[in-house]
Every structure is written in structure tokens, then in C-alpha cells.
Design an enzyme around this catalytic site. Sequence first.
Site, short mmCIF file in Angstrom:
data_model
loop_
_atom_site.label_atom_id
_atom_site.label_comp_id
_atom_site.label_asym_id
_atom_site.label_seq_id
_atom_site.Cartn_x
_atom_site.Cartn_y
_atom_site.Cartn_z
N ARG A 27 11.19 -151.80 45.44
CA ARG A 27 11.70 -153.10 45.84
C ARG A 27 11.76 -153.26 47.36
NH1 ARG A 27 14.82 -155.75 41.68
NH2 ARG A 27 16.04 -156.73 43.29
N TRP A 76 18.12 -153.33 52.09
CA TRP A 76 17.08 -154.02 52.87
C TRP A 76 17.86 -154.93 53.80
CZ3 TRP A 76 15.23 -159.02 53.69
CH2 TRP A 76 13.92 -159.13 54.19
N LYS A 489 -2.83 -161.15 50.98
CA LYS A 489 -2.95 -159.74 50.57
C LYS A 489 -3.28 -158.87 51.77
CE LYS A 489 -1.65 -159.66 47.60
NZ LYS A 489 -0.97 -160.40 46.57
N LYS A 607 9.99 -156.36 47.12
CA LYS A 607 9.29 -156.82 45.92
C LYS A 607 9.88 -158.12 45.40
CE LYS A 607 6.40 -156.65 42.52
NZ LYS A 607 5.06 -157.18 42.86
O1 M6R Z 1 8.64 -162.67 42.08
P1 M6R Z 1 7.92 -163.86 42.62
O2 M6R Z 1 6.61 -164.11 41.93
O3 M6R Z 1 8.78 -165.11 42.60
O4 M6R Z 1 7.63 -163.53 44.12
C1 M6R Z 1 7.06 -164.48 44.98
C2 M6R Z 1 6.58 -163.85 46.25
O5 M6R Z 1 7.63 -163.20 46.91
C3 M6R Z 1 5.46 -162.84 46.00
O6 M6R Z 1 4.38 -163.40 45.32
C4 M6R Z 1 4.97 -162.25 47.34
O7 M6R Z 1 4.32 -163.22 48.08
C5 M6R Z 1 4.06 -161.05 47.08
N1 M6R Z 1 4.49 -159.94 47.89
C6 M6R Z 1 2.65 -161.28 47.40
O8 M6R Z 1 1.88 -160.14 47.15
#
Ligand code: M6R
Length: 612
Positions: A27, A76, A489, A607
Site C-alpha cells: 500500500r 504514509w 504508467k 496503492k
Molecule cells: O483504487 P482506485 O482504482 O480508485 O485507484 C485510483 C488511482 O489511485 C489508481 O488508478 C492510480 O492512478 C494507479 N496507481 C495507477 O497505476
Amino acid sequence: MCGIVGYIGTQKAAPILLDGLKKLEYRGYDSAGVAVQTSDGVIDIRKEMGRLRILAEKLDGGQVLEGRCGIGHTRWATHGKPDSLNAHPHTNAEQSIVAVHNGIIENYSELKKNLAARGYEFYSETDTEVAIKLVDYYYRGHKDPIKALSEFALRVRGSFALAVLFRDYPDEIYAVRKDSPMIVGIAGGESYLASDVPAILSYTRSVYYVDNLQLCRLGKGTVEFFNLDGERVEKSPVEITWDMKAAEKGGYEHFMLKEMHEQPAVIRDTVNSALQDDNSVDLSETGISEEELKKVRRIIAVGCGSAYHVGVAAQYVIEELAHVPVRVELASEYRYRTPLFQEGDLVIVISQSGETADSLAALRLAKNHGAKTFAVVNVVGSAIAREADFVFYTKAGPEISVATTKAYSAQLAAVYLIALKLAAVRGTVSAERNAELASALRSLPQKVQMLLDEKEEIKRFAFEAMNKKDVFFIGRGIDYAVSIEGSLKLKEISYVHSEAYAAGELKHGTISLIEDGTLVVGLLTQSGVIEKTVSNMEETRTRGAVLAAFTAENNRKLPAGSDWTFRIPETDELFAASLAVVPLQLFAYYLSVLRGNDVDNPRHLAKSVTVE
Ligand code: M6R
């Protein structure tokens, strides 16, 4: 983001706390700590800056601490820099109330001032210390933990999952939560508390989800739940069906690599969960009826990060197939707007974790305005899943790497199915076209596998591009949706500066950033606009850019003098994002490995973003 673990039972608590925290490492965190209580009430707090293993080594794997009851935390940093003083657990002055906290106390400065006026002193910069001193303040009056935590919950603004030890109650752990997840598991004479399922999955599969503004008291093998009036609440456990192996690397060097390789299976499982043998889509498991779908006049797709990018792709697919207008919104912006809802709005909230604070707030905003809400979520029982009117569960299984890959792919598959269903109820696609689309969906897993099998080629490309300082991703339509995901990414795990642009927008300012050697990655899967993007790529080449083209197998319109060309298997163009994203994920991955980065835990990232 921060992780919480709690344990009370017959074994030494610290090894179990450290084991649980290890499972939550993915996380993201910058310090770790545990507090362990002996049966005479003495609470021992240990915390360290940096990786969990530093704390584990100092505690000999937890063996040096005797207590059978304790709480642990990975932090964090939000309020106060990452150091061992600001690390959790935090305590009151007498070390008689000790707690760990996830979330943010928004009115902490005001509370701090009030408490300071009453003689409280503070040793850290954290909002958590303020929270504990507020609990201490209420507790002093009546010595009732449930009452003190209820008063705390009513007084603070923001989000919290708070796990607390009271010296006066040595064989108990107390917890309260609002907008930050917390679960409880019971197995025999042992009780576990955690902010996320993987922390306790090796001890029990039967978990209770603590609801918003609910409290709980854990004893050895017991748990009681309360509302803020201190009244008992009855709850039933939920069985977790994940395979524990899904949360292990299974021979891969990184979780991200493993998760990319799981994409064929994840897409297949997600598609098969709704696509029937007769090519119809059955969304009845989500709870939405065909009548409700027929009433939809507009869709608002909301998410953050990659989930937002799925919404961008969904816009093209749903509008094309179902002729329903779609707006795509960043949850963090949308939640603060004055929303103009209308009859027939369906708000689709996309989220892997189901706990993202901004996405949850956007969902609540929509609900408060009477709009119907539909969640596309991966984590079963998460807040967004529980609060939405309808839920489509993606079948990605636990995703550990911070950079999402398989959950993104599962979300794309989910929105394709929603588009097909909307098209069917609205009669906007013929049976023949529907069959073509269903067949294209069924063949996606095999084509994703073909792309994964070509990974050595992408690895070589990453090697040659290793020292690039700036990478631009451009495309039009669905290719634009893929560009923003490819760029994110790359940024998040390789730390290479990158931008994504709708190809036609470059000329409106950004092209001035193109210099000798800038890498421009063009996505060329949408036949209607390929030539346009090719021209835009060539415009950058004349200004010194080096070009990489990711193009549909049969496309012959390529930019003159492209330095790299990668072929993507043919599919229905509406679903091309599912294929084109794979080499971009691999590119980011290999660049990150080559640069020696921590692929699965990139710096500064978490995460699950449970604070706004
Ligand atoms: O858990 P979620 O899908 O709501 O999270 C959204 C974003 O925090 C998540 O997609 C983030 O951008 C990723 N680290 C991208 O790889």
C-alpha cells in the site's frame, strides 16, 4: 496508503502484527510501528523510520515483546515529515491510551489549539496525536472507551480508522471508523483487526466489515459492534474467496510483472461473468434491471488516475455503441463542483480499491442529488461497492503492485459489457454487430497473451530508450485514452517525465517542448484518425523527435522514418485499448527495472488513496 493491523489472542502479538504489516507493505509507507500490551496493562511502543524489516530486525521478528494484544501501523506521511517521531502508534502523556490511525483529521489544528488551552502538550506534528489526546480528554470524564470514541467521532471532521489500546482494559482492542476501511476477523480464540484483507487472510477468511461511524470492541476470539449511541449492532461475517496465492509473487520478479501476465485470465473471467452463450449481456448480478437501464439518458463516469482513464475509453465506446452521452470526470474535481443532475443520469464510479476518498465522495455527492450510482469495483465489500446502488465486480483478484495493470484491464472489460448491454436495451446495435463484438471480446485474452509473449521486443525498446528525459504519448480517440494511461504508467514507476496529448492538441502549445531526441510514442489503432496522428508524429520528427509507433497489425500508414514500430493484433477498434495498453505497461515496467527503481512500491505513491 497507511496500514493498520491489530491482534488479541493466545499468541505473542508482535510477530503477528509484523506479519500483517508485511502483507500491507504494497500500500506504500515510510515508517512502521507496533504497540503491544501485557495483561497487566503496560503498553510498549516501538517504531522505526523506513522499511518494515528494520523494525522487524530490531524486535527479533517480534519475539522480544511479550504481550498477547497489540496494534501495528505502516505510515504514509500526511501531517508531519516521515520520521520515527511522527510514526505511529501515538500516545497520550501517560502512555495509557495508545492508537494507530489511517485517514486525515481535517479540523486538527482547531482541536489542537483547544486541547493546548486545556493543558495538553504535543510531541509530534501529526493529526493522529491530536486525535488521541482528544480521546484522552473525553475518556477522563467517564473512563468508558466506547463513549469516548463516540464523542471523538462526533467532534472530528475528516476520515479515520482508529485502533486504540487502553491501559485500563488490557485484554481489549477498540476501534472506530469513518470513510477509511477497517475489518475484523475471528478465528478460534484469536481476534484480528486490519485496514485491508490481505493482512489477516492467512489467519481467517471470515471477516466483518466495520461500517461507517461504527465502533467495535475486540476480546480474545470475540467482537462486539456499536453505533455512536453506544447501542449494540448485530453484524454477519463475509467469506473472502480470494486465493492466498493471488497475493504472492508466484515466481515472478515483481508483482507488476505477475499481474500483467494475469491479464488474459482476468479479462476472460470478467467477460465471462456477464457475457452469455447467446451473446447477450446479463448485468442482473449488479442489481440493475433492464427497465432501469432503459431510463438512462446520460452517463457520468467518475474515477481517479487509471480508473479515470478507463472512463475516458468508456466515453468513446458507450457513445458509439449505445448512443448515450457520456461525461468523464476526475473525482477530485467533480466532488467540489456544483453538479447539475437531470432525470436519467447514471453515475458510474470506477475504482479498483473501492476506497479512493475522492471517488467515494463523488459517489456520495451523486447519491445526495438523487442520481443512480453504479460502481465498477474490484474489492468486494469496499466502501464504494457498499454504498453504490448497483455494483459490477471486476474479476481481477487482489492487485498488489501500486501501478495498476490487471485491474485497469478488468475495468475496461467491464465498461465494454456495460456498453453492450446499454446498446441492447436501447436497440442501437444489430444482432449481427452484437455477435461480432461478443466474439471480439472473447478473443481479447488470447491477443493479450500474444502481446505478453512479445515482451523481449519491448524490453529491447526500453533498453534503447533508457536514458530519455522526456517521453510524449499521443493519439486520437481511444488511442488518446491509451496514451494517458501509458504516460501515467511510465511516470509513476520509471520516474521519467512524460506527457500524454490528444495528438491534435500538440500544435496548440506543447510542441514547443520537442527537442532533439525527445521520444514521441504514437498510438495508431483507430483507422478513422490514423493518418491525422501520423502527420502529428511527423511534425514532431521534423523538430528533432525520435518516433515509436504502436500500430494495428494491418495498418500501413506509418510515419516516415519511424525509429521503432510495434504491431498490435487486430481487434474491433472499440476494444483496441485493451491490447494497445499492454506493450505500454511492459515498456514502463522494463524502464523502471533498468533504472533500478522499486517497481511495485514507487516513491511517494500509495496503492489505495484513502485521503483526498
Ligand atoms: O483504487 P482506485 O482504482 O480508485 O485507484 C485510483 C488511482 O489511485 C489508481 O488508478 C492510480 O492512478 C494507479 N496507481 C495507477 O497505476
